[in-house]
Design a protein around this motif. Structure first.
Motif, mmCIF file in Angstrom:
data_model
loop_
_atom_site.group_PDB
_atom_site.id
_atom_site.type_symbol
_atom_site.label_atom_id
_atom_site.label_comp_id
_atom_site.label_asym_id
_atom_site.label_seq_id
_atom_site.Cartn_x
_atom_site.Cartn_y
_atom_site.Cartn_z
ATOM 1 N N ALA A 57 0.892 -1.240 -0.091
ATOM 2 C CA ALA A 57 0.041 -0.165 0.086
ATOM 3 C C ALA A 57 0.990 1.415 0.066
ATOM 4 O O ALA A 57 0.576 2.160 -0.611
ATOM 5 C CB ALA A 57 -0.856 0.086 1.146
ATOM 6 N N PHE A 58 1.883 1.373 0.767
ATOM 7 C CA PHE A 58 2.750 2.489 0.847
ATOM 8 C C PHE A 58 3.501 2.963 -0.552
ATOM 9 O O PHE A 58 4.056 4.106 -0.667
ATOM 10 C CB PHE A 58 3.762 2.363 1.984
ATOM 11 N N ALA A 59 3.626 1.795 -1.467
ATOM 12 C CA ALA A 59 4.115 2.207 -2.700
ATOM 13 C C ALA A 59 2.966 2.483 -3.829
ATOM 14 O O ALA A 59 3.510 2.712 -5.089
ATOM 15 C CB ALA A 59 4.933 1.127 -3.099
ATOM 16 N N SER A 60 1.709 2.309 -3.338
ATOM 17 C CA SER A 60 0.590 2.498 -4.272
ATOM 18 C C SER A 60 0.139 4.129 -4.290
ATOM 19 O O SER A 60 -0.443 4.350 -3.245
ATOM 20 C CB SER A 60 -0.564 1.557 -4.082
ATOM 21 N N PRO A 61 0.010 4.602 -5.419
ATOM 22 C CA PRO A 61 -0.476 6.133 -5.416
ATOM 23 C C PRO A 61 -1.697 6.108 -4.658
ATOM 24 O O PRO A 61 -2.148 7.109 -4.051
ATOM 25 C CB PRO A 61 -0.179 6.725 -6.736
ATOM 26 N N GLU A 102 9.545 3.832 0.740
ATOM 27 C CA GLU A 102 8.090 3.970 0.496
ATOM 28 C C GLU A 102 7.283 4.922 1.469
ATOM 29 O O GLU A 102 6.476 5.772 1.208
ATOM 30 C CB GLU A 102 7.428 2.613 0.393
ATOM 31 N N ILE A 103 7.589 4.632 2.731
ATOM 32 C CA ILE A 103 6.888 5.535 3.819
ATOM 33 C C ILE A 103 7.309 7.068 3.474
ATOM 34 O O ILE A 103 6.552 7.877 3.577
ATOM 35 C CB ILE A 103 7.345 4.865 5.430
ATOM 36 N N HIS A 104 8.694 7.375 3.236
ATOM 37 C CA HIS A 104 9.001 8.743 3.114
ATOM 38 C C HIS A 104 8.255 9.184 1.920
ATOM 39 O O HIS A 104 8.118 10.485 1.844
ATOM 40 C CB HIS A 104 10.453 8.610 3.085
ATOM 41 N N GLU A 105 8.379 8.579 0.936
ATOM 42 C CA GLU A 105 7.495 9.031 -0.401
ATOM 43 C C GLU A 105 6.034 9.295 -0.138
ATOM 44 O O GLU A 105 5.392 10.020 -0.980
ATOM 45 C CB GLU A 105 7.531 8.080 -1.561
ATOM 46 N N GLY A 107 5.061 10.607 2.279
ATOM 47 C CA GLY A 107 5.039 11.956 3.062
ATOM 48 C C GLY A 107 4.614 11.524 4.661
ATOM 49 O O GLY A 107 4.248 12.600 5.306
ATOM 50 N N MET A 108 5.339 10.400 5.068
ATOM 51 C CA MET A 108 4.592 10.077 6.651
ATOM 52 C C MET A 108 6.147 9.770 7.258
ATOM 53 O O MET A 108 7.210 9.433 6.909
ATOM 54 C CB MET A 108 3.839 8.589 6.539
ATOM 55 N N SER A 109 6.006 9.826 8.663
ATOM 56 C CA SER A 109 7.108 9.659 9.578
ATOM 57 C C SER A 109 7.520 8.187 9.786
ATOM 58 O O SER A 109 6.482 7.304 9.782
ATOM 59 C CB SER A 109 6.799 10.170 11.032
ATOM 60 N N VAL A 110 8.569 7.725 10.017
ATOM 61 C CA VAL A 110 9.124 6.322 10.152
ATOM 62 C C VAL A 110 9.316 6.090 11.671
ATOM 63 O O VAL A 110 10.097 6.820 12.158
ATOM 64 C CB VAL A 110 10.216 6.232 9.258
ATOM 65 N N MET A 111 8.639 4.954 12.159
ATOM 66 C CA MET A 111 9.196 4.141 13.363
ATOM 67 C C MET A 111 9.766 3.011 13.011
ATOM 68 O O MET A 111 9.032 2.165 12.624
ATOM 69 C CB MET A 111 7.768 4.170 14.314
ATOM 70 N N LEU A 112 10.933 2.762 13.530
ATOM 71 C CA LEU A 112 11.704 1.642 13.342
ATOM 72 C C LEU A 112 11.583 0.807 14.761
ATOM 73 O O LEU A 112 12.230 1.383 15.551
ATOM 74 C CB LEU A 112 13.061 1.748 12.856
#
Length: 469
Positions: A57-61, A102-105, A107-112
């Protein structure tokens, strides 16, 4: 009465809900999140008659648009230590690189989430875990240090450990309190030394008591206060497929009680504003049945939408800073995996709260008063906690006020009189099993009648009354 479904004109005695000006809390950034799904999925192509690879989903526009429209701000990613760092000096970041990108693209924050997995790594086993060896501890520190270097400037949050076994010494992978805290300190020191601006927390454990006990132990350590930026916890309102719908919904106030308890307990030890993060929640924790992967249907049906809405609303009122819906078999529980990327029913409840109710960063959570009689439900800490058949919440943003009413009864419609001082008209919205995609569109307007807005909440429904344009 406005809002009464056909055939439900006879309803339970009316309750009154009054909105007050008292601000209980204000939502910060990154309130709404998801556990990461992807990056690739195998899907049957009915044209080529072959299995094809499709993005998550995070790579799907399309999915990105849908997630942003529902207010999703961040994604939590498992960084599984044995996969990424299989042996000393050897790393494989290919999957994590793709997930973070993908998360950056989007526009969202990343939690590892640095996931320790089981006790068996290149050293150790289930009964004598790697964390009890010097070689294992050294490799753990290296894992955290290299991860922080690689994602410096891209990962905003680091969650250290996922559901460590603190309590059951007779079960596999037992870690205990002291080792769990020591592993957190090991990793946190390495991460903050490399990326001082990130927020580090943990340990992604059960609800209020366990998370609080762990956090107190961290704060008692030298440098613990400096390193602990957030405390994370998980809540599943059911761990048994035999639990009734009523039992599950009755426990929804846990989402409010847990952050209130943690914050109250920690405030006695530190003045530092430590964030609270609900990094997994869903209707049911059950993930297998008869030896096969399984998702409780209530995770993804209309009922699941009600529970998801209650989790978000109670978390907001309890001053939780971040919430992350966990995945289900076939997707998030809000969007199904490809090729359809189908919107699940809970998605529409989340989007209604974001678009119509304004549950988003910067919103003020107001105090409400209700004549609905409380009932006792078992607390997630000790004793009892109040629950109601109709839960009422109030939000204010940019001068507009929204009142959210959640009817948890499966059969009983409930008449409600809502008082919002100084307002003479509201628009109203509704989420039910027969009104999903249209939930974000108003059903109409209600005018003030003797100082209140009269409506009726159908069984298993989410109703929003909103002032302003």
């Amino acid at each position: 009465m406005i809002g009464v479904p056909p055939g439900q004109e006879g309803t339970r005695d009316r309750i009154a809900v009054t909105v007050h000006d008292d601000v209980l809390t204000v939502l910060g950034d990154d309130f709404c999140g998801l556990h990461y799904d992807g990056p690739m999925h195998r899907s049957w192509d009915d044209v080529t008659r072959e299995v094809s690879q499709m993005p998550g989903a995070f790579a799907s526009p399309y999915c990105r648009d849908q997630l942003r429209s529902a207010g999703v701000c961040f994604a939590r990613v498992f960084v599984n230590q044995p996969d990424v760092h299989p042996r000393p000096g050897e790393f494989d970041w290919a999957t994590t690189d793709r997930q973070v990108a993908e998360i950056h693209e989007a526009g969202m924050s990343v939690m590892l989430c640095l996931h320790q997995r089981g006790g068996a790594w290149f050293v150790g086993d289930n009964q004598a875990p790697w964390w009890g060896t010097e070689a294992g501890r050294n490799a753990w520190r290296e894992f955290a240090r290299v991860c922080a270097r690689r994602y410096r400037g891209r990962a905003r949050y680091y969650e250290i450990l996922n559901e460590p076994n603190h309590l059951h010494e007779d079960q596999p992978h037992y870690m205990g309190w002291d080792m769990s805290v020591a592993l957190f300190m090991d990793a946190a020191k390495e991460i903050v030394a490399v990326a001082p601006d990130v927020l580090v927390g943990g340990p992604a454990t059960w609800a209020a008591w366990e998370a609080t006990t762990w956090a107190k132990r961290v704060l008692s350590r030298p440098d613990g206060e400096r390193l602990l930026s957030f405390v994370s916890y998980h809540i599943y309102t059911s761990h048994d497929l035999g639990d009734s719908d009523a039992q599950i919904l009755a426990k929804s106030p846990w989402f409010e009680e847990a952050p209130m308890h943690i914050r109250r307990e920690l405030s006695e030890l530190t003045e530092r504003p430590i964030r609270l993060a609900l990094t997994e929640y869903n209707v049911s924790a059950v993930s297998a049945k008869d030896g096969k992967p399984f998702t409780d249907p209530r995770n993804v049906n209309t009922f699941g939408g009600l529970l998801t809405a209650l989790a978000l609303l109670h978390s907001a009122r309890g001053a939780c800073d971040m919430t992350a819906h966990f995945g289900t078999m076939g997707g998030f529980g809000v969007i199904r995996w490809p090729p359809e990327y189908q919107l699940r029913r809970p998605y529409h409840a989340v989007r209604l709260l974001y678009e119509a109710a304004g549950l988003r960063p910067g919103v003020q959570v107001l105090r409400v008063e209700t004549t609905e009689s409380p009932k006792p439900v078992k607390s997630c800490v000790r004793g009892d906690w109040p629950t109601r058949d109709v839960e009422a919440f109030a939000l204010r943003r940019d001068g507009d006020t929204s009142v959210v009413l959640v009817n948890k009864s499966p059969k009983q419609a409930v008449a409600v009189a809502v008082r919002i001082p100084g307002i003479d008209e509201v628009r109203f919205y509704r989420y039910t099993s027969s009104r999903l995609h249209d939930a974000i569109h108003p059903l109409g307007s209600i005018e003030d009648s003797e100082g209140a807005f009269e409506t009726t909440c159908p069984p298993y429904s989410l109703t929003v009354l909103r002032t302003g344009r």
